[in-house]
Write a protein that holds these residues in place. Structure first.
Motif, PDB file in Angstrom:
ATOM      1  N   ARG A  58      -0.108  -9.707  -4.469  1.00 15.53           N
ATOM      2  CA  ARG A  58      -1.289  -9.522  -3.095  1.00 15.53           C
ATOM      3  C   ARG A  58      -1.925 -11.012  -3.268  1.00 15.53           C
ATOM      4  O   ARG A  58      -2.146 -11.404  -2.326  1.00 15.53           O
ATOM      5  CB  ARG A  58      -1.730  -8.367  -3.233  1.00 15.53           C
ATOM      6  CG  ARG A  58      -3.115  -8.238  -2.377  1.00 15.53           C
ATOM      7  CD  ARG A  58      -3.861  -7.142  -2.247  1.00 15.53           C
ATOM      8  NE  ARG A  58      -4.251  -6.674  -3.536  1.00 15.53           N
ATOM      9  CZ  ARG A  58      -5.445  -7.319  -4.289  1.00 15.53           C
ATOM     10  NH1 ARG A  58      -6.074  -8.237  -3.506  1.00 15.53           N
ATOM     11  NH2 ARG A  58      -5.720  -6.799  -5.339  1.00 15.53           N
ATOM     12  N   GLY A  76       2.102   2.697  -3.455  1.00 15.49           N
ATOM     13  CA  GLY A  76       1.290   3.671  -4.245  1.00 15.49           C
ATOM     14  C   GLY A  76       0.133   3.005  -4.617  1.00 15.49           C
ATOM     15  O   GLY A  76      -0.301   1.650  -4.306  1.00 15.49           O
ATOM     16  N   ARG A  77      -0.475   3.308  -5.828  1.00 11.31           N
ATOM     17  CA  ARG A  77      -1.610   2.735  -6.342  1.00 11.31           C
ATOM     18  C   ARG A  77      -1.235   1.252  -6.881  1.00 11.31           C
ATOM     19  O   ARG A  77      -0.264   0.855  -7.129  1.00 11.31           O
ATOM     20  CB  ARG A  77      -2.158   3.541  -7.642  1.00 11.31           C
ATOM     21  CG  ARG A  77      -1.125   3.474  -8.829  1.00 11.31           C
ATOM     22  CD  ARG A  77      -2.057   4.166  -9.997  1.00 11.31           C
ATOM     23  NE  ARG A  77      -0.924   4.259 -10.877  1.00 11.31           N
ATOM     24  CZ  ARG A  77      -0.626   3.292 -12.060  1.00 11.31           C
ATOM     25  NH1 ARG A  77      -1.074   2.051 -11.843  1.00 11.31           N
ATOM     26  NH2 ARG A  77       0.379   3.443 -12.799  1.00 11.31           N
ATOM     27  N   GLU A  78      -2.478   0.435  -6.951  1.00 11.06           N
ATOM     28  CA  GLU A  78      -2.092  -0.917  -7.190  1.00 11.06           C
ATOM     29  C   GLU A  78      -1.816  -1.014  -8.728  1.00 11.06           C
ATOM     30  O   GLU A  78      -2.513  -0.517  -9.661  1.00 11.06           O
ATOM     31  CB  GLU A  78      -3.424  -1.757  -6.942  1.00 11.06           C
ATOM     32  CG  GLU A  78      -3.121  -3.170  -7.035  1.00 11.06           C
ATOM     33  CD  GLU A  78      -4.212  -4.146  -6.497  1.00 11.06           C
ATOM     34  OE1 GLU A  78      -3.642  -4.554  -5.440  1.00 11.06           O
ATOM     35  OE2 GLU A  78      -5.201  -4.464  -6.859  1.00 11.06           O
ATOM     36  N   THR A  79      -0.959  -1.520  -8.947  1.00  9.08           N
ATOM     37  CA  THR A  79      -0.658  -2.202 -10.375  1.00  9.08           C
ATOM     38  C   THR A  79      -0.940  -3.675 -10.687  1.00  9.08           C
ATOM     39  O   THR A  79      -0.766  -4.327  -9.797  1.00  9.08           O
ATOM     40  CB  THR A  79       1.050  -1.718 -10.836  1.00  9.08           C
ATOM     41  OG1 THR A  79       1.803  -2.580  -9.836  1.00  9.08           O
ATOM     42  CG2 THR A  79       1.306  -0.297 -10.211  1.00  9.08           C
ATOM     43  N   ARG A 131       1.742  -5.570  -8.571  1.00  9.62           N
ATOM     44  CA  ARG A 131       1.391  -5.621  -7.009  1.00  9.62           C
ATOM     45  C   ARG A 131       0.082  -6.362  -6.785  1.00  9.62           C
ATOM     46  O   ARG A 131       0.158  -7.138  -5.838  1.00  9.62           O
ATOM     47  CB  ARG A 131       1.116  -4.206  -6.437  1.00  9.62           C
ATOM     48  CG  ARG A 131       2.438  -3.170  -6.513  1.00  9.62           C
ATOM     49  CD  ARG A 131       2.107  -2.030  -5.915  1.00  9.62           C
ATOM     50  NE  ARG A 131       3.248  -1.124  -6.041  1.00  9.62           N
ATOM     51  CZ  ARG A 131       3.440   0.057  -6.405  1.00  9.62           C
ATOM     52  NH1 ARG A 131       2.197   0.784  -6.693  1.00  9.62           N
ATOM     53  NH2 ARG A 131       4.434   0.559  -6.786  1.00  9.62           N
ATOM     54  N   ARG A 132      -0.797  -6.287  -7.536  1.00  5.45           N
ATOM     55  CA  ARG A 132      -2.046  -7.068  -7.752  1.00  5.45           C
ATOM     56  C   ARG A 132      -1.665  -8.526  -7.679  1.00  5.45           C
ATOM     57  O   ARG A 132      -2.144  -9.534  -6.615  1.00  5.45           O
ATOM     58  CB  ARG A 132      -3.017  -6.951  -8.495  1.00  5.45           C
ATOM     59  CG  ARG A 132      -4.146  -7.780  -8.464  1.00  5.45           C
ATOM     60  CD  ARG A 132      -4.949  -7.893  -9.847  1.00  5.45           C
ATOM     61  NE  ARG A 132      -4.104  -8.523 -10.831  1.00  5.45           N
ATOM     62  CZ  ARG A 132      -4.113  -8.269 -12.300  1.00  5.45           C
ATOM     63  NH1 ARG A 132      -4.880  -7.368 -12.715  1.00  5.45           N
ATOM     64  NH2 ARG A 132      -3.156  -8.685 -12.714  1.00  5.45           N
ATOM     65  N   ALA A 160       0.886  -1.058   0.027  1.00  3.09           N
ATOM     66  CA  ALA A 160      -0.018  -0.105  -0.002  1.00  3.09           C
ATOM     67  C   ALA A 160       0.953   1.406  -0.078  1.00  3.09           C
ATOM     68  O   ALA A 160       0.397   2.457  -0.593  1.00  3.09           O
ATOM     69  CB  ALA A 160      -0.883   0.045   1.209  1.00  3.09           C
ATOM     70  N   ARG A 161       1.953   1.238   0.752  1.00  2.00           N
ATOM     71  CA  ARG A 161       2.724   2.304   0.678  1.00  2.00           C
ATOM     72  C   ARG A 161       3.538   2.834  -0.412  1.00  2.00           C
ATOM     73  O   ARG A 161       3.911   3.758  -0.896  1.00  2.00           O
ATOM     74  CB  ARG A 161       4.062   2.147   1.721  1.00  2.00           C
ATOM     75  CG  ARG A 161       3.510   2.212   3.153  1.00  2.00           C
ATOM     76  CD  ARG A 161       2.802   3.508   3.721  1.00  2.00           C
ATOM     77  NE  ARG A 161       2.107   3.487   4.916  1.00  2.00           N
ATOM     78  CZ  ARG A 161       1.650   4.220   5.741  1.00  2.00           C
ATOM     79  NH1 ARG A 161       2.143   5.640   5.065  1.00  2.00           N
ATOM     80  NH2 ARG A 161       1.058   4.397   6.563  1.00  2.00           N
ATOM     81  N   ASP A 192       6.582   2.454  -9.165  1.00  2.00           N
ATOM     82  CA  ASP A 192       5.102   2.240  -9.407  1.00  2.00           C
ATOM     83  C   ASP A 192       5.221   1.050 -10.045  1.00  2.00           C
ATOM     84  O   ASP A 192       4.134   0.801 -10.883  1.00  2.00           O
ATOM     85  CB  ASP A 192       4.576   3.221  -9.889  1.00  2.00           C
ATOM     86  CG  ASP A 192       5.132   3.884 -11.334  1.00  2.00           C
ATOM     87  OD1 ASP A 192       6.305   3.402 -11.531  1.00  2.00           O
ATOM     88  OD2 ASP A 192       4.523   4.776 -11.921  1.00  2.00           O
TER      89      ASP A 192
END
Length: 171
Positions: free
Chosen positions: A96, A86-89, A92-93, A83-84, A170
């Motif tokens: 997660r 930035g927006r979910e890419t 990152r998704r 989360a730190r 990012d």
């Protein structure tokens, strides 16, 4: 007239004008969760092999306690660090889903906590059962909080380093 609230809202068209499936219905993402879950379950089983069984520890199911506490810490750390950034890419998704939902979902086992508590109660070890539940829940919350704090620091440190070097954080 609008669609009933129970139907998912349509997703915008993807490449080629086709509508994309919602993320929770995409086979590739489901596969990431399944693969992570299989690996997490195998890691939990390995933990059960390595740690002593409850019969040798005064009734304490150490393996379940260990995986739940470690999993609470790791989930707090991982989600906060992501989360730190930035927006979910898409990357990152995927991390997660594979790591958090999949691996840690397969690794942790609160259903075993419930079953082991019932076994302790039915075996006449009410004090151990209550202590086991309290330790699991209180330490689990504290482990998650510690993970969040360290995840915040790690995410912030990564961003500082990446900005100093000039790389994109990012991704």
């Amino acid at each position: 007239m609008s669609a009933p609230a129970s139907e998912p809202s349509p997703t915008p068209p993807g490449p080629g004008g086709r509508r994309r499936l919602p993320a929770h219905l995409r086979p590739a993402l489901i596969g990431l969760v399944a693969l992570g879950g299989a690996l997490g379950s195998a890691a939990r089983h390995g933990t059960e092999i390595v740690l002593p069984p409850a019969g040798t520890t005064g009734g304490w199911p150490l393996a379940t306690l260990a995986v739940n506490l470690l999993g609470a810490f790791a989930l707090g750390f991982g989600l906060e660090a992501l989360a730190r950034l930035g927006r979910e890419t898409p990357v990152r998704r995927n991390v997660r889903l594979a790591g958090g939902t999949g691996f840690l979902g397969g690794f942790t086992t609160y259903s075993a906590l419930a079953l082991e508590t019932e076994r302790l109660l039915s075996g006449g070890q009410a004090g151990v059962a209550v202590a086991y539940v309290l330790v699991s829940l209180v330490l689990g919350a504290l482990c998650c909080l510690a993970g969040v704090v360290l995840g915040e620091r790690a995410g912030a440190a990564y961003l500082r380093r990446s900005r100093a070097v000039g790389t994109g954080a990012d991704r």
